[in-house]
Design an enzyme around this catalytic site. Structure first.
Site, PDB file in Angstrom:
ATOM      1  N   ALA A  61      68.145  59.450  53.173  1.00 24.84           N
ATOM      2  CA  ALA A  61      67.210  58.383  52.526  1.00 24.84           C
ATOM      3  C   ALA A  61      67.597  57.310  53.109  1.00 24.84           C
ATOM      4  CB  ALA A  61      67.264  58.632  50.922  1.00 24.84           C
ATOM      5  N   GLY A 102      69.320  63.655  51.939  1.00 27.20           N
ATOM      6  CA  GLY A 102      67.948  63.816  52.260  1.00 27.20           C
ATOM      7  C   GLY A 102      67.436  64.847  53.454  1.00 27.20           C
ATOM      8  N   GLU A 105      68.526  68.194  52.867  1.00 27.88           N
ATOM      9  CA  GLU A 105      68.534  69.083  52.029  1.00 27.88           C
ATOM     10  C   GLU A 105      67.001  69.138  52.462  1.00 27.88           C
ATOM     11  OE1 GLU A 105      69.594  67.419  47.450  1.00 27.88           O
ATOM     12  OE2 GLU A 105      68.971  65.908  49.361  1.00 27.88           O
ATOM     13  N   GLU A 125      75.903  61.839  48.467  1.00 28.55           N
ATOM     14  CA  GLU A 125      75.707  61.431  47.197  1.00 28.55           C
ATOM     15  C   GLU A 125      77.033  60.947  46.202  1.00 28.55           C
ATOM     16  OE1 GLU A 125      71.585  63.679  49.218  1.00 28.55           O
ATOM     17  OE2 GLU A 125      74.236  64.132  48.614  1.00 28.55           O
TER      18      GLU A 125
END
Length: 702
Positions: A61, A102, A105, A125
């Site tokens: 992010a 992310g 991911e 995270e």
């Protein structure tokens, strides 16, 4: 900035391009989605490679969008991942540099993954009080196995790509590409495109893989117990296990939904808010309002350290570790020899623990040059003084440095309390003088207080802040005052600890209460470790400079008994030779009781809540004064100082963040209650003007 698409033969290459780590901000997501659609619809494209521009695949992010509507605006990360999975053409993620959060991911949404060696792979995270929120807890166990994935997710630490690729049965990486990653990824993409065209079967999706484990339920039960015990007050690690358990239970979409529910719930916990605040505050600490990123920096290729004691040796090691040559100066050969021997012993201890190779040890020691002559340090770009904390000693050193150092050299003092402006005035070049307050042990502690004098040049400040990053320190700028940020605040904390003893507490009760709340060490164990004589010397100075400032006399009496702490085998606690266990002392208990009797104080029961908040709110009130005086530029800077240098619990976010979470109205109200205590310092507990103003306006520090 965003994402770009270029053709390499019949392979479309989509590059994430959002410096510095290709964060998945909204603009990048929009451009990525559009590029993926174009490539999927282009008849001239057989397969797609997704990579990152520059030195990273993606760090996840975009932190610049945290907390804003853009962070969740469509296309969000879940949408992009589903778009990758549903793409009718093979998609290959070409991973290099950093692939975290992310970013990982997103890569797990591709049909295939290849990687360069040395890429850092992580789902970090949990370090922000969260769990992965875009399928990380569901997909990573499917490609790495339950145990490896759970360990990675719960710890959040990076693992290098080649280590993961070597795991038996892993499905994360199809191959590690030595040489040109993009060339190798395109070649692999052409292979799978041809294979897919030939067999016409469905493209592989991570979501369709099973999680293989001989006894998943038993392992998850074990993991729950272990993680709960290790997590203590941190809610995210156990919730990681819960989300992974949902992946095991299946089906995939139900697990994905459960992950998202947990992620959303954690986002609003005080612990998550505190951890995110700490994350941003540390990055913001390097930003100085009037010193832009384009400020010139002076070259620092050679460093000198004055003083070969514990602090000087520790400071020198920071630069040696970064490959910067150091000349260490002492006034006598025996002291110099002891300093060199201590540095070597420290490195040899790392060697025994496997943290250092013999070759690296030899390299670092070869960078160290001992000397007894000031003339031998004249060519250094930076010199750091680490001598006895007394102004007369500092004056002698800086007058000598002013005489011998080359023009443009930075002259730094490691003082922890003394006036940097007075020290600078001992030279004809005050613009080159700055404070660099390292914390002991200097080769271990992250924090560096960079003290900006009234005449410190901007390029000197910019250079030292950049150098701090080079030696892996967390640097915070402080203005000039007695104790700067950290020590000025801790004095009020320790004063409250003394008053608590006068009123009925024992040292062990105070330490136990604040340590249970989360502090790494209570005030009395801290004093014994640092040396109670240090605080005694400061108080003697205070009695002359500020005769109206009240202290408990118990600490002075302790020092008059010769109980300086661990170094003398006795302080607030008793110590057994060769051990660091703090044992309650009957001698100290008797001394405190006698002192109370002389004061005419009848001891009372004091609860842990009062202990904790008198100590912590003492930090907050003094911190507010520092902000008002401009000694600290931002409340976050104060929090970084306490998180990095004083053992303040990370999940509380620092003293100013904690005060905000309690509500400044409530903090000010509690301070006024403390002011009514006849045995405390009523004047100190008047809320600082900034605190009172923010409380009245319903605002916060951070």
């Amino acid at each position: 900035m965003g994402a770009s698409l270029v053709l390499s033969g019949r392979i479309a290459v989509i590059s994430l391009d959002n410096p510095p780590v290709n964060g998945l901000g909204h603009e990048t997501r929009v451009q990525f989605s559009a590029a993926l659609d174009r490539a999927a619809a282009d008849a001239a494209v057989d397969a797609i490679v997704v990579t990152g521009a520059g030195r990273a695949y993606s760090g996840g992010a975009d932190i610049r969008e945290f907390g804003s509507p853009k962070a969740v605006a469509e296309p969000n990360l879940l949408t992009l991942i589903r778009q990758l999975e549903d793409c009718p053409k093979p998609v290959v993620a070409a991973v290099h540099g950093i692939c975290m959060g992310g970013g990982l991911e997103l890569a797990l949404g591709a049909h295939y993954r290849v990687a360069a060696p040395g890429a850092d792979i992580a789902l970090p995270e949990v370090k922000l009080g969260l769990i992965p929120g875009a399928g990380g807890t569901q997909r990573l166990p499917r490609v790495l196995g339950l145990e490896t994935a759970l360990n990675m997710i719960v710890k959040g630490d990076p693992v290098q790509s080649e280590r993961l690729a070597a795991l038996p049965g892993q499905r994360l990486f199809e191959r590690i590409v030595d040489g040109d990653l993009l060339e190798g990824a395109c070649a692999f993409a052409a292979e799978v495109a041809a294979r897919h065209a030939a067999d016409g079967g469905p493209l592989p999706r991570v979501r369709d893989l099973a999680i293989a484990h001989p006894d998943a339920e038993a392992y998850l039960g074990y993991a729950r117990n272990m993680v709960q015990g290790m997590a203590k007050n941190y809610p995210a690690p156990p919730r990681c296990v819960e989300a992974i358990a949902a992946a095991v239970a299946g089906p995939f979409d139900a697990g994905l939904q459960r992950e998202r529910e947990i992620f959303t719930a954690l986002m609003f916990t005080p612990e998550c808010k505190a951890l995110r605040h700490a994350f941003f505050a540390e990055r913001a600490a390097g930003k100085i309002a009037d010193v832009g990123d384009d400020t010139p920096r002076r070259a620092v290729e050679r460093v000198a350290v004055i003083g070969a004691g514990t602090m000087g040796g520790g400071i020198a090691m920071n630069f040696l570790n970064a490959g910067i040559p150091v000349t260490m100066l002492e006034t006598a050969q025996p002291a110099l020899d002891r300093g060199l021997a201590t540095i070597r012993r420290n490195y040899e201890a790392q060697l025994r623990k496997g943290k250092l190779t013999q070759a690296r040890l030899d390299e670092r020691m070869a960078l160290l040059t001992p000397t007894l002559a000031y003339a031998d340090i004249a060519a250094a770009d930076l010199v750091i003084e680490a001598v006895f904390e007394e102004m007369g000693v500092k004056e002698a050193v800086f007058r000598q440095l002013d005489a011998v150092m080359k023009p443009g050299a930075i002259l730094a003092t490691n003082t922890s309390t003394l006036d940097v402006n007075r020290i600078a005035a001992f030279t004809q070049r005050p613009q080159d003088v700055i404070g660099t307050h390292f914390f002991s042990p200097a080769n271990v502690m992250k924090l560096l207080e960079v003290v900006r004098g009234a005449k410190t040049a901007k390029d000197v400040l910019a250079t030292v802040m950049a150098l701090a990053r080079r030696i892996r320190k967390t640097a915070v700028v402080a203005g000039v005052c007695d104790g700067f940020i950290g020590n000025r605040m801790i004095e009020q904390y320790v004063r409250q600890a003394g008053f608590l003893l006068d009123e009925g507490c024992t040292p062990a009760q105070v330490d136990r209460a604040i340590e249970s709340w989360g502090m790494a060490m209570g005030p009395f164990r801290m004093g014994d470790l640092a040396g109670n004589d240090i605080g005694w010397a400061i108080r003697k100075r205070r009695y002359l400079e500020k005769p109206g400032l009240r202290y408990s006399a118990s600490a002075d009496r302790l020092c008059e008994m010769g109980r300086y702490g661990q170094k003398t085998g006795a302080g607030w606690y008793d110590y057994v030779a060769g051990q660091r266990d703090a044992l309650p002392s009957q001698v100290v208990a008797t001394m405190i009781e006698q002192h109370r009797a002389e004061l005419g104080i009848q001891p009372r029961r004091i609860g842990d809540d009062e202990i904790v908040h008198r100590l912590v709110y003492a930090l907050v009130n003094e911190g507010a004064r520092l902000l008002e005086e401009g000694i600290a530029a931002k409340a976050g800077d104060i929090d970084v100082v306490y998180l990095s240098g004083y053992g303040f619990p990370l999940l509380r976010g620092g003293p100013m963040c904690y005060a905000d979470q309690q509500g400044l109205y409530n903090v000010a109200r509690r301070m006024r209650q403390f002011a009514a205590n006849p045995h405390d310092d009523a004047s100190f507990w008047q809320p600082a003007p900034l605190l009172a103003r923010l409380a009245a306006e319903g605002r916060s520090f951070t």
